[in-house]
Design an enzyme around this catalytic site. Sequence first.
Site, PDB file in Angstrom:
ATOM      1  N   LYS A  73     -13.712 -69.775  -2.613  1.00  0.00           N
ATOM      2  CA  LYS A  73     -12.655 -68.833  -2.904  1.00  0.00           C
ATOM      3  C   LYS A  73     -13.177 -67.555  -3.552  1.00  0.00           C
ATOM      4  O   LYS A  73     -12.506 -66.525  -3.532  1.00  0.00           O
ATOM      5  CB  LYS A  73     -11.635 -69.453  -3.883  1.00  0.00           C
ATOM      6  CG  LYS A  73     -10.966 -70.696  -3.411  1.00  0.00           C
ATOM      7  CD  LYS A  73     -10.058 -71.216  -4.549  1.00  0.00           C
ATOM      8  CE  LYS A  73      -9.588 -72.627  -4.236  1.00  0.00           C
ATOM      9  NZ  LYS A  73      -8.894 -73.202  -5.410  1.00  0.00           N
TER      10      LYS A  73
ATOM     11  N   GLU B 178     -20.544 -62.780  -0.471  1.00  0.00           N
ATOM     12  CA  GLU B 178     -20.404 -63.648  -1.646  1.00  0.00           C
ATOM     13  C   GLU B 178     -20.045 -62.828  -2.876  1.00  0.00           C
ATOM     14  O   GLU B 178     -20.399 -61.650  -2.964  1.00  0.00           O
ATOM     15  CB  GLU B 178     -21.734 -64.372  -1.917  1.00  0.00           C
ATOM     16  CG  GLU B 178     -21.781 -65.807  -1.421  1.00  0.00           C
ATOM     17  CD  GLU B 178     -20.894 -66.759  -2.232  1.00  0.00           C
ATOM     18  OE1 GLU B 178     -19.924 -66.314  -2.865  1.00  0.00           O
ATOM     19  OE2 GLU B 178     -21.183 -67.971  -2.203  1.00  0.00           O
ATOM     20  N   ASP B 179     -19.408 -63.462  -3.830  1.00  0.00           N
ATOM     21  CA  ASP B 179     -19.138 -62.802  -5.113  1.00  0.00           C
ATOM     22  C   ASP B 179     -20.369 -62.822  -6.008  1.00  0.00           C
ATOM     23  O   ASP B 179     -20.689 -61.849  -6.671  1.00  0.00           O
ATOM     24  CB  ASP B 179     -17.941 -63.461  -5.820  1.00  0.00           C
ATOM     25  CG  ASP B 179     -18.038 -64.981  -5.829  1.00  0.00           C
ATOM     26  OD1 ASP B 179     -18.578 -65.556  -4.880  1.00  0.00           O
ATOM     27  OD2 ASP B 179     -17.568 -65.603  -6.797  1.00  0.00           O
TER      28      ASP B 179
ATOM     29  N   ASP C 295     -26.183 -67.424  -7.857  1.00  0.00           N
ATOM     30  CA  ASP C 295     -26.659 -67.959  -9.117  1.00  0.00           C
ATOM     31  C   ASP C 295     -27.933 -68.764  -8.817  1.00  0.00           C
ATOM     32  O   ASP C 295     -29.022 -68.199  -8.712  1.00  0.00           O
ATOM     33  CB  ASP C 295     -25.509 -68.803  -9.692  1.00  0.00           C
ATOM     34  CG  ASP C 295     -25.740 -69.230 -11.126  1.00  0.00           C
ATOM     35  OD1 ASP C 295     -26.855 -69.078 -11.622  1.00  0.00           O
ATOM     36  OD2 ASP C 295     -24.798 -69.738 -11.759  1.00  0.00           O
TER      37      ASP C 295
ATOM     38  N   ASP D 218     -14.163 -67.538 -10.917  1.00  0.00           N
ATOM     39  CA  ASP D 218     -13.366 -68.398 -11.801  1.00  0.00           C
ATOM     40  C   ASP D 218     -14.225 -69.151 -12.805  1.00  0.00           C
ATOM     41  O   ASP D 218     -15.428 -69.316 -12.641  1.00  0.00           O
ATOM     42  CB  ASP D 218     -12.609 -69.438 -10.979  1.00  0.00           C
ATOM     43  CG  ASP D 218     -13.550 -70.536 -10.446  1.00  0.00           C
ATOM     44  OD1 ASP D 218     -14.580 -70.190  -9.841  1.00  0.00           O
ATOM     45  OD2 ASP D 218     -13.264 -71.727 -10.662  1.00  0.00           O
TER      46      ASP D 218
ATOM     47  N   ARG E 167      -9.635 -65.690 -11.938  1.00  0.00           N
ATOM     48  CA  ARG E 167      -9.973 -65.011 -10.676  1.00  0.00           C
ATOM     49  C   ARG E 167      -9.219 -63.692 -10.544  1.00  0.00           C
ATOM     50  O   ARG E 167      -9.672 -62.772  -9.871  1.00  0.00           O
ATOM     51  CB  ARG E 167      -9.608 -65.894  -9.470  1.00  0.00           C
ATOM     52  CG  ARG E 167     -10.460 -67.153  -9.324  1.00  0.00           C
ATOM     53  CD  ARG E 167     -10.247 -67.742  -7.937  1.00  0.00           C
ATOM     54  NE  ARG E 167     -10.610 -69.143  -7.835  1.00  0.00           N
ATOM     55  CZ  ARG E 167     -11.846 -69.585  -7.562  1.00  0.00           C
ATOM     56  NH1 ARG E 167     -12.822 -68.737  -7.375  1.00  0.00           N
ATOM     57  NH2 ARG E 167     -12.073 -70.870  -7.473  1.00  0.00           N
TER      58      ARG E 167
HETATM   59  C1  PRP Z   1     -19.505 -70.064  -6.962  1.00  0.00           C
HETATM   60  C2  PRP Z   1     -19.692 -68.651  -6.460  1.00  0.00           C
HETATM   61  C3  PRP Z   1     -20.727 -68.801  -5.373  1.00  0.00           C
HETATM   62  C4  PRP Z   1     -21.596 -69.941  -5.886  1.00  0.00           C
HETATM   63  C5  PRP Z   1     -22.854 -69.392  -6.486  1.00  0.00           C
HETATM   64  O1  PRP Z   1     -18.642 -70.762  -6.074  1.00  0.00           O
HETATM   65  O2  PRP Z   1     -18.474 -68.155  -5.927  1.00  0.00           O
HETATM   66  O3  PRP Z   1     -20.130 -69.173  -4.154  1.00  0.00           O
HETATM   67  O4  PRP Z   1     -20.815 -70.610  -6.907  1.00  0.00           O
HETATM   68  O5  PRP Z   1     -23.618 -70.410  -7.087  1.00  0.00           O
HETATM   69  P1  PRP Z   1     -25.024 -70.916  -6.562  1.00  0.00           P
HETATM   70  O6  PRP Z   1     -25.825 -69.710  -6.161  1.00  0.00           O
HETATM   71  O7  PRP Z   1     -25.599 -71.582  -7.787  1.00  0.00           O
HETATM   72  O8  PRP Z   1     -24.806 -71.869  -5.458  1.00  0.00           O
HETATM   73  P2  PRP Z   1     -17.938 -72.130  -6.461  1.00  0.00           P
HETATM   74  O9  PRP Z   1     -18.764 -73.257  -5.977  1.00  0.00           O
HETATM   75  O10 PRP Z   1     -17.598 -72.108  -7.925  1.00  0.00           O
HETATM   76  O11 PRP Z   1     -16.597 -72.118  -5.603  1.00  0.00           O
HETATM   77  P3  PRP Z   1     -15.464 -70.979  -5.642  1.00  0.00           P
HETATM   78  O12 PRP Z   1     -16.032 -69.801  -4.927  1.00  0.00           O
HETATM   79  O13 PRP Z   1     -14.328 -71.572  -4.919  1.00  0.00           O
HETATM   80  O14 PRP Z   1     -15.171 -70.682  -7.081  1.00  0.00           O
HETATM   81 MG    MG Z   2     -16.065 -71.393  -8.759  1.00  0.00          MG
HETATM   82 MN    MN Z   3     -17.988 -69.413  -4.318  1.00  0.00          MN
END
Ligand code: PRP
Ligand code: MG
Ligand code: MN
Length: 178
Positions: free
Chosen positions: A42, A98-99, A102, A158, A164
């Site tokens: 999301k 992507e947002d 990490d 989030d 969000r």
């Molecule tokens: C978050 C964010 C990225 C991902 C980054 O998504 O939106 O998609 O984590 O983290 P990483 O590089 O360590 O994999 P999340 O899994 O929280 O789902 P969401 O987008 O629905 O919040």
């Molecule tokens: Mg998330």
């Molecule tokens: Mn995500």
Amino acid sequence: MLNDVKEVLVSEENLDKKVTELADKITKDFAGKNLVVIGVLKGANVFVADLIRKINIPIALDFMAISSYGSSTESSGVVKILKDLDEDIEGRHVLVVEDIIDTGLTLSYLTENLKSRGAKSIDICTLLDKPDRRKAHIDVKYKGFDIPDEFVVGYGIDFNEKYRNLPFVGILKREAYE
Ligand code: PRP
Ligand code: MG
Ligand code: MN
């Protein structure tokens, strides 16, 4: 909600400027190409909505819903596809939006998965990058901001499904997630 924010990291104004800059580059680079923009739900929802309105060439828009974090503040590394693409991306140019990156585990899984579907090219556009925490190498073609290793929320991002809808990117107070 605002009380839980320690500091504004990227203001609405700076988000808007950066999104315009990124969209202009994408417009130039993909002119005349068959581009599919894939928003990763999301989190990328807000960013992709702003970005595509500033891209000045025809595109197709699709979404994938992916989750790796669940309710934790740490990536589990276990990536789940909650919603798959509707579009067939074989022979097409793909831009994954992507947002935040990490650990990189989400995108490393996703790009491998998209490669196997025969996309002509796969590029990544992320608003935020937290390079300190990387576990998997990711080539990022379009990047908004490098950010420090702090727990950020807002503009789609989030904590436990909250925050969000903040219009800026902010750093969460410790009390809000501990
Ligand atoms: C978050 C964010 C990225 C991902 C980054 O998504 O939106 O998609 O984590 O983290 P990483 O590089 O360590 O994999 P999340 O899994 O929280 O789902 P969401 O987008 O629905 O919040
Ligand atoms: Mg998330
Ligand atoms: Mn995500």
